[in-house]
Design an enzyme around this catalytic site. Structure first.
Site, PDB file in Angstrom:
ATOM      1  N   CYS B  52       0.840  -1.208   0.000  1.00 31.10           N
ATOM      2  CA  CYS B  52       0.000   0.000   0.000  1.00 31.10           C
ATOM      3  C   CYS B  52       0.869   1.250   0.000  1.00 31.10           C
ATOM      4  O   CYS B  52       1.724   1.417   0.860  1.00 31.10           O
ATOM      5  CB  CYS B  52      -0.906  -0.011   1.228  1.00 31.10           C
ATOM      6  SG  CYS B  52      -1.706   1.579   1.533  1.00 31.10           S
ATOM      7  N   CYS B  55       0.504   3.355   3.462  1.00 26.78           N
ATOM      8  CA  CYS B  55       0.917   2.872   4.780  1.00 26.78           C
ATOM      9  C   CYS B  55       2.246   3.523   5.209  1.00 26.78           C
ATOM     10  O   CYS B  55       3.088   3.850   4.366  1.00 26.78           O
ATOM     11  CB  CYS B  55       1.063   1.341   4.762  1.00 26.78           C
ATOM     12  SG  CYS B  55      -0.499   0.452   4.998  1.00 26.78           S
ATOM     13  N   HIS B 115      -4.030   0.413   8.094  1.00 25.35           N
ATOM     14  CA  HIS B 115      -4.583   0.103   6.779  1.00 25.35           C
ATOM     15  C   HIS B 115      -5.998  -0.448   6.880  1.00 25.35           C
ATOM     16  O   HIS B 115      -6.794  -0.318   5.937  1.00 25.35           O
ATOM     17  CB  HIS B 115      -3.666  -0.916   6.095  1.00 25.35           C
ATOM     18  CG  HIS B 115      -4.013  -1.177   4.663  1.00 25.35           C
ATOM     19  ND1 HIS B 115      -3.693  -0.290   3.651  1.00 25.35           N
ATOM     20  CD2 HIS B 115      -4.664  -2.213   4.056  1.00 25.35           C
ATOM     21  CE1 HIS B 115      -4.121  -0.780   2.488  1.00 25.35           C
ATOM     22  NE2 HIS B 115      -4.711  -1.936   2.707  1.00 25.35           N
ATOM     23  N   ASN B 155     -13.690   9.578  -1.045  1.00 22.88           N
ATOM     24  CA  ASN B 155     -14.400   8.512  -1.750  1.00 22.88           C
ATOM     25  C   ASN B 155     -14.125   7.244  -0.988  1.00 22.88           C
ATOM     26  O   ASN B 155     -12.978   6.831  -0.867  1.00 22.88           O
ATOM     27  CB  ASN B 155     -13.872   8.338  -3.177  1.00 22.88           C
ATOM     28  CG  ASN B 155     -14.129   9.545  -4.041  1.00 22.88           C
ATOM     29  OD1 ASN B 155     -15.173  10.175  -3.938  1.00 22.88           O
ATOM     30  ND2 ASN B 155     -13.171   9.881  -4.890  1.00 22.88           N
ATOM     31  N   SER B 163      -9.309   4.125  -5.261  1.00 25.38           N
ATOM     32  CA  SER B 163      -8.305   3.250  -5.840  1.00 25.38           C
ATOM     33  C   SER B 163      -7.417   2.599  -4.779  1.00 25.38           C
ATOM     34  O   SER B 163      -6.560   1.807  -5.087  1.00 25.38           O
ATOM     35  CB  SER B 163      -7.469   4.020  -6.865  1.00 25.38           C
ATOM     36  OG  SER B 163      -6.996   5.232  -6.317  1.00 25.38           O
ATOM     37  N   HIS B 166      -6.941   1.970   1.965  1.00 24.05           N
ATOM     38  CA  HIS B 166      -6.367   2.617   3.158  1.00 24.05           C
ATOM     39  C   HIS B 166      -7.205   3.871   3.449  1.00 24.05           C
ATOM     40  O   HIS B 166      -7.476   4.649   2.542  1.00 24.05           O
ATOM     41  CB  HIS B 166      -4.904   3.000   2.886  1.00 24.05           C
ATOM     42  CG  HIS B 166      -4.170   3.405   4.126  1.00 24.05           C
ATOM     43  ND1 HIS B 166      -3.155   2.660   4.670  1.00 24.05           N
ATOM     44  CD2 HIS B 166      -4.332   4.463   4.957  1.00 24.05           C
ATOM     45  CE1 HIS B 166      -2.699   3.251   5.770  1.00 24.05           C
ATOM     46  NE2 HIS B 166      -3.413   4.355   5.966  1.00 24.05           N
ATOM     47  N   HIS B 168      -8.434   7.188   3.649  1.00 21.44           N
ATOM     48  CA  HIS B 168      -7.858   8.468   3.228  1.00 21.44           C
ATOM     49  C   HIS B 168      -8.897   9.322   2.523  1.00 21.44           C
ATOM     50  O   HIS B 168      -9.894   8.820   2.023  1.00 21.44           O
ATOM     51  CB  HIS B 168      -6.661   8.239   2.302  1.00 21.44           C
ATOM     52  CG  HIS B 168      -7.035   7.784   0.918  1.00 21.44           C
ATOM     53  ND1 HIS B 168      -7.518   6.522   0.649  1.00 21.44           N
ATOM     54  CD2 HIS B 168      -7.015   8.428  -0.278  1.00 21.44           C
ATOM     55  CE1 HIS B 168      -7.757   6.398  -0.650  1.00 21.44           C
ATOM     56  NE2 HIS B 168      -7.475   7.549  -1.240  1.00 21.44           N
ATOM     57  N   GLN B 170      -9.187  13.299   0.207  1.00 25.79           N
ATOM     58  CA  GLN B 170      -8.437  14.126  -0.724  1.00 25.79           C
ATOM     59  C   GLN B 170      -8.822  15.590  -0.562  1.00 25.79           C
ATOM     60  O   GLN B 170      -9.873  15.909  -0.014  1.00 25.79           O
ATOM     61  CB  GLN B 170      -8.749  13.720  -2.164  1.00 25.79           C
ATOM     62  CG  GLN B 170      -8.423  12.289  -2.510  1.00 25.79           C
ATOM     63  CD  GLN B 170      -8.510  12.026  -4.014  1.00 25.79           C
ATOM     64  OE1 GLN B 170      -7.984  12.800  -4.819  1.00 25.79           O
ATOM     65  NE2 GLN B 170      -9.175  10.949  -4.384  1.00 25.79           N
TER      66      GLN B 170
HETATM   67  O1  LIG Z   1      -8.072  10.019  -7.084  1.00 23.14           O
HETATM   68  P1  LIG Z   1      -8.639   8.629  -7.042  1.00 23.14           P
HETATM   69  O2  LIG Z   1      -9.124   8.212  -5.682  1.00 23.14           O
HETATM   70  O3  LIG Z   1      -7.729   7.630  -7.660  1.00 23.14           O
HETATM   71  O4  LIG Z   1      -9.905   8.688  -8.042  1.00 23.14           O
HETATM   72  C1  LIG Z   1     -11.247   8.779  -7.654  1.00 23.14           C
HETATM   73  O5  LIG Z   1     -11.596  10.081  -7.204  1.00 23.14           O
HETATM   74  C2  LIG Z   1     -11.494  11.136  -8.147  1.00 23.14           C
HETATM   75  C3  LIG Z   1     -12.026  12.400  -7.508  1.00 23.14           C
HETATM   76  O6  LIG Z   1     -13.367  12.290  -7.126  1.00 23.14           O
HETATM   77  C4  LIG Z   1     -12.249  10.818  -9.448  1.00 23.14           C
HETATM   78  O7  LIG Z   1     -11.944  11.786 -10.414  1.00 23.14           O
HETATM   79  C5  LIG Z   1     -11.889   9.439  -9.981  1.00 23.14           C
HETATM   80  O8  LIG Z   1     -12.723   9.144 -11.095  1.00 23.14           O
HETATM   81  C6  LIG Z   1     -12.079   8.397  -8.876  1.00 23.14           C
HETATM   82  O9  LIG Z   1     -11.725   7.112  -9.344  1.00 23.14           O
END
Ligand SMILES: O=P(O)(O)O[C@H]1O[C@H](CO)[C@@H](O)[C@H](O)[C@H]1O
Ligand SMILES: O=P(O)(O)O[C@H]1O[C@H](CO)[C@@H](O)[C@H](O)[C@H]1O
Lengths: 349, 349
Positions: B52, B55, B115, B155, B163, B166, B168, B170
């Site tokens: 990961c 981590c 994790h 997300n 993706s 873990h 997290h 953004q």
């Molecule tokens: O940045 P990540 O987690 O890889 O990507 C995820 O969040 C982003 C922001 O909402 C999106 O644009 C991506 O389509 C989604 O897969």
């Protein structure tokens, strides 16, 4: 510093049709990806499925029996999101709790009696029959005084929430004009008032001059990846002649629409050699009894796949809370789609 | 004919915060469903995963090595959708092909070194550290002259395109104000100018009076299913005090936010006894140097699940081309969420 380059640098593009922005991050298309891969859809369906409520001769949940139809078949959705007979009413508390009854009609359109087909696997004359059905439905529903907008669409594939894979589309026709066509109406009206031509006529002329985003053309329709595309392989199908709705198409134009749809959906299937999931829909003038010379008939295709049969674009966090976002550019997508054959991959395998 | 009943009849609800409508079809929640069931996410992750890139102690794609962090950890996204150093520029052909360079900063926030955890499995003090990090980031990023909006979000779950599992979130911080907060800004400003109070303060007062849509409360925050909710179990987290951004919260209010987040996400997990997928995000004032007394800090939770761990709501055809649509009412959803325990199901198993 280097000068701005839309194939390299993050930028925003304006959606002139809807009046909104999309964030484009072309530099990001090479990042590694560790997320979910969806199962490719398994593709062996029988010509007739006795458990399918859309196949000819089968009965539906409400007990009704489908006729032995031979081309298309349309009926009222047994579980429509809208109903024709709804008491009027609503509420409004300080503009903060505001609701109003909504009436409408939901229809289901079977494209073919064959359970195993999809649009790209149908002939142009067979697709033309689907177009004719859209025309009839738009005419009949749109003529009702209680219907001011007719939304024709298809959800294709389980990835797009389609609850039955028998080739079919839907129509939701209702009292009010929904948000998406309403936004396009505002933009088109402003443009028409300023220029005396439809926004899409001028946009189409620009795109035909540049060729960069055009996927395919015939005598009466053009398919292109719009400059402001949100979904990775989103396309716009535009009539060359600025008609307000599908009933105004000549017989030749209806054939041309069928031809464009067949060629586009074959290319889509050929992109990743699978039955390509998407939602499409027609956008046309409201059926509110006004003229709407600003409206220009078009279809949107919104397909979710990004890089393979299993890797999709997610419209999540930033997209839900900020703006739609894409990595590959519309020009890249158009180029990919343009490079594909118009013979379906199943026929060449 | 019976009189209009919002628990029975199709209707539209107005989203007073965004200025948009949602179609509600309560009669439809009993229809059969034959569509895609997604695999429930398998839930056994190690405390530390050597592969990961989030981590502690592991190295990331760019070669950088994560510190042995013990609570939260933040860094610039190695594949950010935005970049700080972008040449200015753009294009505009007749208002139809319009683009402009966009600059910004994308950050990744690890919520915990572990994790295997998620927010609902963390303690209030640990979540409070995440809140503190949001405060710091909002402050630092927002103070930059080239940043006019700071979007903090998470997300969660593969269903939401995350993706890496873990825990997290953004931050995407950028030059322009994205569409969603921009719309909310317009609505909030109009309301504030008319009433001298924030839209959400008055809305909150109404909801606290009715109780119908309130999920949980503490001294400083209220969680409710908004009257205009789009997603089946969408919620809004609102501060009782009308603050414009997270930096204005007192230490007690920050604790209360952590408490509300913990209690809400536990209820979410308990709804279907799985780690509940969602995107959440904070909406706050633009960081454009203006005062923005109209803005009222809040968080949106947008979870996709509808009726079980595997049956989700699809925002497809009609939703993409018309308006968002829902079947179960917001009142039904609030009632369900209100009925759940605030002890995580894993602790009672
Ligand atoms: O940045 P990540 O987690 O890889 O990507 C995820 O969040 C982003 C922001 O909402 C999106 O644009 C991506 O389509 C989604 O897969
Ligand atoms: O009517 P269907 O095909 O069962 O349902 C599908 O299309 C509808 C209209 O876009 C959506 O509201 C549903 O979420 C989707 O699953």
């Amino acid at each position: 510093m280097a000068s701005f380059d839309s194939t390299e640098h993050p930028h925003r593009r304006f959606n002139a049709l809807a009046g909104e922005w999309v964030l484009v991050s072309p530099h990001r298309s090479k990042r590694p990806w560790q997320g979910q891969q969806e199962k490719p859809q398994v593709e062996q369906r029988p010509v007739y499925d006795p458990t399918c409520y859309l196949c000819p001769g089968n009965s539906r949940v409400g007990g009704e029996v489908n006729p032995q139809y031979e081309s298309t078949f349309v009926f009222d959705n047994d579980f429509g999101a809208l109903q024709a007979d709804v008491p009027t009413g609503g509420l409004n508390e300080g503009g903060l709790l505001r609701a109003e009854a909504e009436s409408g009609i939901c229809r289901v359109i079977c494209f073919s009696p064959r359970h195993d087909l999809t649009l790209p696997e149908m002939s142009v004359p067979a697709i033309r029959q689907v177009v004719d059905l859209w025309v009839n439905e738009f005419q009949t529903l749109g003529a009702r005084p209680d219907i001011n907008y007719v939304q024709i669409f298809e959800n294709k594939g389980t990835m797009m929430g389609s609850s039955n894979l028998h080739p079919h589309g839907q129509i939701w026709a209702q009292r009010t004009v929904p948000g998406e066509p309403a936004k396009e109406g505002v933009q088109q009206l402003a443009y028409f008032q300023e220029h005396g031509r439809t926004l899409l006529a001028d946009y189409l002329a620009l795109e035909l001059e540049k060729k960069q985003r055009v996927v395919l053309e015939n005598e009466h329709f053009v398919v292109l990846v719009p400059f402001w595309a949100v979904w990775p392989f989103e396309t716009l199908v535009v009539s060359r002649r600025p008609v307000q709705d599908i009933t105004q198409l000549t017989p030749e134009e209806r054939d041309a629409l069928a031809d464009a749809l067949r060629r586009l959906t074959i290319r889509y299937d050929n992109l990743f050699n699978i039955s390509f999931p998407y939602s499409f829909g027609l956008h046309q003038r409201p059926t509110d009894g006004q003229e709407h010379p600003e409206w220009h008939l078009h279809m949107h295709f919104y397909p979710p796949l990004l890089r393979s049969a299993t890797v999709r674009k997610f419209m999540v966090g930033y997209e839900l809370l900020g703006d739609p976002q894409r990595d590959i550019t519309p020009e890249f997508s158009a180029d990919k789609l343009r490079g594909l054959a118009e013979v379906h991959y199943k026929e060449t395998e």
